[in-house]
Motif scaffolding. Structure first.
Motif, PDB file in Angstrom:
ATOM      1  N   ILE A 151       0.829  -1.204   0.000  1.00 49.01           N
ATOM      2  CA  ILE A 151       0.000   0.000   0.000  1.00 49.01           C
ATOM      3  C   ILE A 151       0.869   1.262   0.000  1.00 49.01           C
ATOM      4  CG2 ILE A 151      -1.833   1.252   1.193  1.00 49.01           C
ATOM      5  CD1 ILE A 151      -2.611  -1.513   0.028  1.00 49.01           C
ATOM      6  N   ARG A 152       0.456   2.229  -0.788  1.00 47.95           N
ATOM      7  CA  ARG A 152       1.079   3.554  -0.819  1.00 47.95           C
ATOM      8  C   ARG A 152       0.019   4.544  -0.333  1.00 47.95           C
ATOM      9  NH1 ARG A 152       5.085   7.273  -0.426  1.00 47.95           N
ATOM     10  NH2 ARG A 152       5.371   8.576  -2.282  1.00 47.95           N
ATOM     11  N   LYS A 153       0.120   4.980   0.914  1.00 47.44           N
ATOM     12  CA  LYS A 153      -0.897   5.838   1.509  1.00 47.44           C
ATOM     13  C   LYS A 153      -0.808   7.267   0.948  1.00 47.44           C
ATOM     14  CE  LYS A 153      -3.416   4.764   4.178  1.00 47.44           C
ATOM     15  NZ  LYS A 153      -4.765   4.180   4.001  1.00 47.44           N
ATOM     16  N   ALA A 154      -1.983   7.877   0.808  1.00 43.66           N
ATOM     17  CA  ALA A 154      -2.050   9.231   0.266  1.00 43.66           C
ATOM     18  C   ALA A 154      -1.213  10.211   1.084  1.00 43.66           C
ATOM     19  CB  ALA A 154      -3.501   9.693   0.213  1.00 43.66           C
ATOM     20  N   ALA A 155      -1.237  10.060   2.411  1.00 43.40           N
ATOM     21  CA  ALA A 155      -0.536  10.993   3.294  1.00 43.40           C
ATOM     22  C   ALA A 155       0.975  10.907   3.161  1.00 43.40           C
ATOM     23  CB  ALA A 155      -0.946  10.742   4.740  1.00 43.40           C
ATOM     24  N   ASP A 156       1.484   9.830   2.565  1.00 49.80           N
ATOM     25  CA  ASP A 156       2.922   9.648   2.425  1.00 49.80           C
ATOM     26  C   ASP A 156       3.460  10.191   1.099  1.00 49.80           C
ATOM     27  OD1 ASP A 156       2.985   8.361   4.882  1.00 49.80           O
ATOM     28  OD2 ASP A 156       2.683   6.377   3.995  1.00 49.80           O
ATOM     29  N   ARG A 157       2.596  10.688   0.243  1.00 46.92           N
ATOM     30  CA  ARG A 157       3.033  11.212  -1.045  1.00 46.92           C
ATOM     31  C   ARG A 157       3.815  12.526  -0.895  1.00 46.92           C
ATOM     32  NH1 ARG A 157      -2.525  11.617  -4.266  1.00 46.92           N
ATOM     33  NH2 ARG A 157      -3.108  12.502  -2.238  1.00 46.92           N
ATOM     34  N   GLY A 158       4.565  12.852  -1.925  1.00 45.77           N
ATOM     35  CA  GLY A 158       5.248  14.129  -1.937  1.00 45.77           C
ATOM     36  C   GLY A 158       4.260  15.271  -2.083  1.00 45.77           C
ATOM     37  N   VAL A 159       4.604  16.425  -1.516  1.00 43.99           N
ATOM     38  CA  VAL A 159       3.722  17.594  -1.523  1.00 43.99           C
ATOM     39  C   VAL A 159       4.434  18.771  -2.173  1.00 43.99           C
ATOM     40  CG1 VAL A 159       2.463  19.246  -0.091  1.00 43.99           C
ATOM     41  CG2 VAL A 159       2.539  16.827   0.568  1.00 43.99           C
ATOM     42  N   ALA A 160       3.714  19.455  -3.066  1.00 41.43           N
ATOM     43  CA  ALA A 160       4.232  20.690  -3.659  1.00 41.43           C
ATOM     44  C   ALA A 160       3.129  21.734  -3.615  1.00 41.43           C
ATOM     45  CB  ALA A 160       4.671  20.453  -5.095  1.00 41.43           C
ATOM     46  N   GLU A 161       3.408  22.866  -2.975  1.00 40.92           N
ATOM     47  CA  GLU A 161       2.444  23.961  -2.872  1.00 40.92           C
ATOM     48  C   GLU A 161       3.066  25.215  -3.486  1.00 40.92           C
ATOM     49  OE1 GLU A 161      -0.550  23.634  -2.008  1.00 40.92           O
ATOM     50  OE2 GLU A 161      -0.636  21.795  -0.812  1.00 40.92           O
ATOM     51  N   HIS A 162       2.454  25.707  -4.570  1.00 44.14           N
ATOM     52  CA  HIS A 162       2.993  26.864  -5.278  1.00 44.14           C
ATOM     53  C   HIS A 162       1.986  28.008  -5.360  1.00 44.14           C
ATOM     54  CE1 HIS A 162       6.472  24.489  -6.486  1.00 44.14           C
ATOM     55  NE2 HIS A 162       5.650  23.539  -6.908  1.00 44.14           N
ATOM     56  N   GLY A 163       0.983  27.994  -4.500  1.00 43.33           N
ATOM     57  CA  GLY A 163      -0.040  29.026  -4.551  1.00 43.33           C
ATOM     58  C   GLY A 163      -1.086  28.723  -5.611  1.00 43.33           C
ATOM     59  N   TRP A 164      -0.719  28.870  -6.872  1.00 44.89           N
ATOM     60  CA  TRP A 164      -1.637  28.568  -7.981  1.00 44.89           C
ATOM     61  C   TRP A 164      -1.774  27.073  -8.233  1.00 44.89           C
ATOM     62  CZ3 TRP A 164       0.153  25.912 -12.272  1.00 44.89           C
ATOM     63  CH2 TRP A 164       1.554  25.825 -12.397  1.00 44.89           C
ATOM     64  N   LEU A 165      -0.810  26.272  -7.724  1.00 39.64           N
ATOM     65  CA  LEU A 165      -0.772  24.829  -7.935  1.00 39.64           C
ATOM     66  C   LEU A 165      -0.580  24.104  -6.615  1.00 39.64           C
ATOM     67  CD1 LEU A 165      -0.429  22.188  -9.647  1.00 39.64           C
ATOM     68  CD2 LEU A 165       2.019  22.766  -9.781  1.00 39.64           C
ATOM     69  N   SER A 166      -1.482  23.149  -6.350  1.00 34.12           N
ATOM     70  CA  SER A 166      -1.319  22.237  -5.218  1.00 34.12           C
ATOM     71  C   SER A 166      -1.208  20.835  -5.788  1.00 34.12           C
ATOM     72  CB  SER A 166      -2.521  22.336  -4.271  1.00 34.12           C
ATOM     73  OG  SER A 166      -2.393  21.414  -3.201  1.00 34.12           O
TER      74      SER A 166
END
Length: 242
Positions: free
Chosen positions: A4-19
């Protein structure tokens, strides 16, 4: 075996216009244990603000698949293709010898939510002529059913993918069941785009994924607003280095 690959373990990128959420290593996110699976290299879960998007940029030798969950996505490329993709549309761009494209949210007020997926092409198709394909798959075709969307030979009206891989989509609620028989020498990856569902007795939620190795079948049950993508892949661990 199911990993299983849990959603909470994914990489995160927050750029304001892009999440964005990255199932596998991408851009500034790197996890040596998550560099892809078989020929599946990227699953990015992107939300783009109204009036924003990805400016024109190049790719080569990559099968790039976009799947809109909510809103609309405007596509332009150097082949002269121009289209707007909405939920139910399936878009596949084969970059081949090289193509430049942009993806933009044309709405003045609403965000767009979509998945961008990269699959490596076969060795024999490297440097091939770039091409663009698109079709619409209505929700009734995916209701309680794994609808084939991409395949190597365009079987059953699917889009033709330059790799030994098949991509299915299903919508599931309540008592609906969808199953896929797998050859013992194949792998599979399951991604829950929305809602929740049970995979071979394991409960998965929005954004969760699962790597399947050595399984002869997969069965999806107990869906709750579930949109699910299933990838039938060659039996290798990570995309080959090129």
């Amino acid at each position: 075996m199911i990993e299983i690959r849990k959603a909470a373990d994914r990489g995160v990128a927050e750029h304001g216009w892009l999440s964005s959420r990255h199932t596998f290593s991408f851009a500034n996110y790197f996890d040596p244990e998550q560099t892809g699976f078989s020929d599946l290299l990227v699953i990015n879960d992107d939300r783009v603000a109204a009036g924003r998007g990805f400016g024109r940029h190049p790719h080569r030798d990559m099968e790039i698949f976009s799947y809109v969950l909510e809103g609309a996505l405007e596509h332009r490329d150097s082949m002269g293709t121009g289209s707007t993709i909405v939920p139910g549309d399936v878009q596949l761009m084969s970059a081949g010898s090289g193509v430049a494209h942009s993806e933009y949210n044309p709405s003045p007020k609403d965000p767009v939510h979509f998945l961008q997926i990269w699959i490596l092409p076969s060795e024999s198709s490297l440097g091939a002529q770039p091409r663009y394909q698109q079709m619409h798959v209505g929700p009734e075709e995916k209701r309680g059913n794994l609808r084939l969307m991409l395949s190597p030979d365009g079987t059953d009206g699917s889009l033709a993918l330059r790799q030994d891989a098949r991509v299915y989509a299903a919508h599931l609620d309540g008592e609906e069941t969808a199953s896929l028989t797998m050859a013992s020498e194949r792998y599979a990856y399951v991604h829950v785009a929305e809602g929740s569902v049970t995979l071979n007795g394991i409960r998965l939620g929005t954004g969760d994924g699962a790597k399947l190795r050595g399984e002869t079948s997969l069965t999806l049950t107990e869906g709750n607003g579930a949109q699910v993508l299933v990838f039938d892949l060659r039996a290798q661990e990570t995309p080959p280095m090129r």
